[in-house]
Design an enzyme around this catalytic site. Structure first.
Site, mmCIF file in Angstrom:
data_model
loop_
_atom_site.group_PDB
_atom_site.id
_atom_site.type_symbol
_atom_site.label_atom_id
_atom_site.label_comp_id
_atom_site.label_asym_id
_atom_site.label_seq_id
_atom_site.Cartn_x
_atom_site.Cartn_y
_atom_site.Cartn_z
ATOM 1 N N CYS A 104 0.838 -1.202 0.000
ATOM 2 C CA CYS A 104 0.000 0.000 0.000
ATOM 3 C C CYS A 104 0.881 1.264 0.000
ATOM 4 O O CYS A 104 1.995 1.252 0.517
ATOM 5 C CB CYS A 104 -0.927 -0.001 1.218
ATOM 6 S SG CYS A 104 -2.427 -0.983 0.979
ATOM 7 N N ASN B 108 12.128 -6.889 -6.008
ATOM 8 C CA ASN B 108 11.679 -7.788 -4.951
ATOM 9 C C ASN B 108 12.698 -7.827 -3.807
ATOM 10 O O ASN B 108 13.891 -8.021 -4.040
ATOM 11 C CB ASN B 108 11.488 -9.192 -5.541
ATOM 12 C CG ASN B 108 10.653 -10.099 -4.652
ATOM 13 O OD1 ASN B 108 10.757 -10.058 -3.427
ATOM 14 N ND2 ASN B 108 9.829 -10.929 -5.279
ATOM 15 N N ASN C 124 0.506 -14.266 -9.524
ATOM 16 C CA ASN C 124 -0.101 -15.325 -8.718
ATOM 17 C C ASN C 124 -1.257 -14.686 -7.976
ATOM 18 O O ASN C 124 -1.040 -13.795 -7.166
ATOM 19 C CB ASN C 124 0.893 -15.882 -7.692
ATOM 20 C CG ASN C 124 2.015 -16.645 -8.357
ATOM 21 O OD1 ASN C 124 1.822 -17.315 -9.357
ATOM 22 N ND2 ASN C 124 3.210 -16.549 -7.783
ATOM 23 N N GLY D 186 -0.291 -19.534 -3.757
ATOM 24 C CA GLY D 186 0.994 -19.173 -3.159
ATOM 25 C C GLY D 186 1.238 -17.687 -3.082
ATOM 26 O O GLY D 186 2.359 -17.232 -2.845
ATOM 27 N N HIS E 57 -2.767 -7.797 -1.561
ATOM 28 C CA HIS E 57 -2.808 -6.577 -2.379
ATOM 29 C C HIS E 57 -2.553 -6.972 -3.837
ATOM 30 O O HIS E 57 -1.523 -7.576 -4.152
ATOM 31 C CB HIS E 57 -1.729 -5.597 -1.912
ATOM 32 C CG HIS E 57 -1.868 -4.222 -2.498
ATOM 33 N ND1 HIS E 57 -2.084 -3.093 -1.741
ATOM 34 C CD2 HIS E 57 -1.858 -3.794 -3.788
ATOM 35 C CE1 HIS E 57 -2.181 -2.033 -2.529
ATOM 36 N NE2 HIS E 57 -2.035 -2.444 -3.791
ATOM 37 N N HIS F 270 -1.198 -7.653 -7.145
ATOM 38 C CA HIS F 270 0.130 -7.357 -7.680
ATOM 39 C C HIS F 270 0.608 -8.489 -8.589
ATOM 40 O O HIS F 270 0.099 -9.601 -8.525
ATOM 41 C CB HIS F 270 1.132 -7.146 -6.539
ATOM 42 C CG HIS F 270 1.482 -8.402 -5.794
ATOM 43 N ND1 HIS F 270 0.637 -9.000 -4.878
ATOM 44 C CD2 HIS F 270 2.590 -9.191 -5.823
ATOM 45 C CE1 HIS F 270 1.203 -10.081 -4.380
ATOM 46 N NE2 HIS F 270 2.393 -10.232 -4.939
ATOM 47 N N LYS G 173 -8.423 -28.925 -8.478
ATOM 48 C CA LYS G 173 -7.816 -30.056 -9.162
ATOM 49 C C LYS G 173 -6.421 -30.247 -8.583
ATOM 50 O O LYS G 173 -5.625 -29.302 -8.548
ATOM 51 C CB LYS G 173 -7.721 -29.762 -10.665
ATOM 52 C CG LYS G 173 -6.747 -30.637 -11.432
ATOM 53 C CD LYS G 173 -7.204 -32.080 -11.490
ATOM 54 C CE LYS G 173 -6.146 -32.987 -12.114
ATOM 55 N NZ LYS G 173 -6.511 -34.405 -12.031
ATOM 56 N N GLN H 197 -3.127 -34.652 -16.310
ATOM 57 C CA GLN H 197 -4.421 -35.276 -16.593
ATOM 58 C C GLN H 197 -5.530 -34.308 -16.223
ATOM 59 O O GLN H 197 -5.400 -33.577 -15.237
ATOM 60 C CB GLN H 197 -4.507 -36.577 -15.767
ATOM 61 C CG GLN H 197 -5.756 -37.397 -15.947
ATOM 62 C CD GLN H 197 -6.871 -37.006 -14.972
ATOM 63 O OE1 GLN H 197 -6.656 -36.337 -13.994
ATOM 64 N NE2 GLN H 197 -8.089 -37.419 -15.284
HETATM 65 O O1 LIG Z 1 -7.727 -40.931 -7.682
HETATM 66 P P1 LIG Z 1 -8.006 -40.021 -6.533
HETATM 67 O O2 LIG Z 1 -7.265 -40.419 -5.271
HETATM 68 O O3 LIG Z 1 -9.468 -39.828 -6.281
HETATM 69 O O4 LIG Z 1 -7.443 -38.596 -6.977
HETATM 70 C C1 LIG Z 1 -6.165 -38.100 -6.721
HETATM 71 O O5 LIG Z 1 -5.155 -38.764 -7.457
HETATM 72 C C2 LIG Z 1 -5.225 -38.671 -8.882
HETATM 73 C C3 LIG Z 1 -3.997 -39.325 -9.472
HETATM 74 O O6 LIG Z 1 -2.796 -38.736 -9.038
HETATM 75 C C4 LIG Z 1 -5.356 -37.220 -9.357
HETATM 76 O O7 LIG Z 1 -5.679 -37.214 -10.726
HETATM 77 C C5 LIG Z 1 -6.448 -36.468 -8.602
HETATM 78 O O8 LIG Z 1 -6.430 -35.095 -8.969
HETATM 79 C C6 LIG Z 1 -6.210 -36.620 -7.095
HETATM 80 O O9 LIG Z 1 -7.204 -35.948 -6.365
HETATM 81 O O1 LIG Z 2 7.400 -14.382 -4.762
HETATM 82 P P1 LIG Z 2 6.318 -14.740 -3.789
HETATM 83 O O2 LIG Z 2 4.995 -14.127 -4.129
HETATM 84 O O3 LIG Z 2 6.703 -14.507 -2.346
HETATM 85 O O4 LIG Z 2 6.151 -16.334 -3.923
HETATM 86 C C1 LIG Z 2 5.252 -17.005 -4.782
HETATM 87 O O5 LIG Z 2 5.604 -16.859 -6.152
HETATM 88 C C2 LIG Z 2 6.865 -17.413 -6.543
HETATM 89 C C3 LIG Z 2 6.979 -17.303 -8.049
HETATM 90 O O6 LIG Z 2 5.955 -17.963 -8.746
HETATM 91 C C4 LIG Z 2 7.018 -18.871 -6.099
HETATM 92 O O7 LIG Z 2 8.346 -19.280 -6.298
HETATM 93 C C5 LIG Z 2 6.656 -19.060 -4.628
HETATM 94 O O8 LIG Z 2 6.660 -20.431 -4.293
HETATM 95 C C6 LIG Z 2 5.272 -18.455 -4.362
HETATM 96 O O9 LIG Z 2 4.921 -18.588 -3.006
#
Ligand SMILES: O=P(O)(O)O[C@H]1O[C@H](CO)[C@@H](O)[C@H](O)[C@H]1O
Ligand SMILES: O=P(O)(O)O[C@H]1O[C@H](CO)[C@@H](O)[C@H](O)[C@H]1O
Lengths: 348, 348
Positions: free
Chosen positions: A53, A75, A153, A159, A164, A166, A311, A323
């Site tokens: 801010c 950063n 992000n 993450g 704010h 950004h 997902k 997948q």
């Molecule tokens: O098959 P499950 O345990 O319901 O689902 C989990 O494992 C799968 C396989 O890694 C993934 O595709 C799903 O997103 C996850 O929630």
């Molecule tokens: O830089 P930040 O916002 O603290 O951190 C976030 O973005 C980064 C870049 O995608 C990632 O590496 C971090 O894991 C995530 O928490």
């Protein structure tokens, strides 16, 4: 007969050359797994404890200016550093490492702590685009920089460590993995056909229509045929451009317009501030010519069933193959059917 | 001077051919982002509502047997289906899809709802390994199957939808992406040197020691030089084996032993049931000979700072390049220093 909307299949990602697995029948699966908690959606316009801010103190002790539009700074906890000494390690071709230098920037989209992209005005988004352009220009004037990744992000589930609104820019001295792949695939197509891969691809999508989400004079937003995230989308410029500096003023406005509408649709889907990671892909800088490169922007949102069930790209996806559980066409239809006007901006 | 433990750099993943980004200095970053909630860690031995407990009803209405060791069945919501009609789609080389057939199985590790791998006895884990072997054999006897992925998603943070300790097996008619890469890289090395890539790699690691976590007569557990997840590890067989069917009885016991100790160390790290996705990589089946292939098992755990703060592979990682905040060497040291005896099994 094999039917894309019914049977498990793989689809080719034209930009990376990788195949992804689609299981259209799988949404019937019951869910006893993790349910996310929602972050509060009633942020004030100003938060005295927020380090983004205007006028507030940052981690390094410096004070933010009382800025009016968007605001950029290096950063305080950069993953890439500019003063990395050059060097490499190679032990028997088994342990190989290379030093990497770069610059990480943070861009606050607006002084208002509560305004995410879809809630900014088109003019407000234009200011953000102008800052992206300015940063791209500045960073690419440094000959040690080879690629500039502009991204956001959004949401704590992605993450994001400060609510704010950004984005970030990470500029690196080598070409990141995804860019190596996209450069290779676009180049192959360009050399073979003399046309940009994404020009031909969006021509076909504009004809087929079933994966389109939004269109204006200069941009298309669609669910790519090879999307892996349930509501993944991509914005592509109609003109074959290498980077954001080549936007005309009209294109800048059209980009702001489609950004606002796409992110408003996202928020309207579950009537929450919709989380995602998004970012532009552009041609490398300080490099050979890249006539094959076609500017675009990816949106990777994690939610699947609702505001609280995402997902999980885990087990099979990490070890074997990405997948998805719904088809790209189904997701596009859902997004198309939503209003372009944000639920908080609706006049009733 | 360039120093791996101080300066940002990239490292080559020998198995995939991809480079990953390491930012050793970045853990100092403060965290105002998402804090996970912990699932309850006091599960009963039997849960009447669990669809994996003995004697209970499953989604399709069938009743689980009152099993004594481990138990396997076809997933009621399989992502891959066996009766997929064969077919492919190609529109102008821009929209490319191929039907995919396969089989998805679920393996309950034990009738006891509360016993995760580190809490099973070595004999209990041997029973699980025997079931993996039996399934691998059965599934590979089907000529339409080309690859068999054995894996486990542990913990709700890893998308696990039922807390009863269990794993999965997805067998597919084509070779998944990660396996295409690992086959290519191992083959290249094999053809060049006439030795398996992982044999040479673990020789070097056994000499250097700084990335080792555990070792017994037949297996090594280490943090690979190119790990991306903070506490990522890999178990590699000392003998150059293509798949789990080639294990001797002694190797089976040694594998159970190292599995128990590694997962106990993981639980001891933050004194919680430690979440991860883990899975074996083995040679393709019903295919040409694969002398290059060397059996191994990956562990991808999401936690970074504590039981409730994970590493987010988001923005930059999705759009550009996987990135980690601590070095592999630092993580290995931390894991090495932990007891091999599970905190719940300690006699005080
Ligand atoms: O098959 P499950 O345990 O319901 O689902 C989990 O494992 C799968 C396989 O890694 C993934 O595709 C799903 O997103 C996850 O929630
Ligand atoms: O830089 P930040 O916002 O603290 O951190 C976030 O973005 C980064 C870049 O995608 C990632 O590496 C971090 O894991 C995530 O928490």
């Amino acid at each position: 007969m094999f039917d894309l909307h019914e049977h498990p299949h793989t689809r080719l990602n034209l930009l990376t050359g990788d195949w992804i697995l689609v299981s259209p029948h799988r949404t019937k699966r019951p869910w006893q797994g993790k349910v996310e908690t929602l972050p509060p959606d009633n942020r004030p316009s100003y938060d005295p404890k927020c380090y983004l801010c205007p006028g507030n103190e940052r981690a390094d002790g410096s004070i933010n200016p009382v800025y009016k539009d968007s605001f950029v700074f290096t950063n305080d906890f950069s993953a890439l550093l500019y003063d990395t000494p050059h060097g490499e390690i190679n032990i028997d071709d088994l342990l190989k490492a290379q030093s990497e230098k770069g610059i990480c920037r943070v861009i606050s989209f607006s002084p208002d702590h509560s305004l995410t992209l879809p809630l900014l005005s088109v003019e407000g988004i234009e200011k953000v685009i102008e800052l992206w352009q300015k940063e791209f220009k500045d960073l690419s004037s440094d000959p040690s920089i080879r690629y500039i990744q502009i991204f956001e992000n959004k949401g704590e589930i992605m993450g994001c460590s400060n609510p704010h609104p950004h984005g970030q820019i990470w500029a690196s001295s080598s070409l990141p993995l995804e860019l190596v792949k996209e450069t290779r695939e676009q180049k192959k197509y360009w050399e073979e056909k003399g046309r940009s891969l994404l020009s031909d691809y969006i021509q076909l999508e504009l004809k087929q229509k079933e994966r389109l989400v939004l269109e204006n004079e200069h941009f298309v937003a669609l669910v790519p045929f090879w999307a892996v995230w349930p509501y993944e989308t991509m914005i592509v410029s109609k003109r074959h451009l290498q980077n954001i500096l080549q936007f005309t003023d009209e294109e800048k406005t059209a980009f702001a317009d489609i950004l606002k509408k796409l992110t408003a649709k996202y928020d309207n889907l579950f009537e929450i501030s919709f989380p995602y990671s998004a970012g532009m892909h552009q041609a490398p800088v300080n490099d050979e010519e890249h006539p094959e490169w076609h500017w675009h922007m990816h949106f990777y949102p994690p939610l699947l069933r609702s505001a609280t069930v995402k997902k999980f790209m885990v087990g099979y996806e990490m070890l074997a193959n990405p997948q998805r559980d719904v088809t790209a066409e189904w997701a596009a239809e859902r997004l198309r059917s939503l209003s372009e006007v944000h639920y908080k901006e609706k006049v009733s």
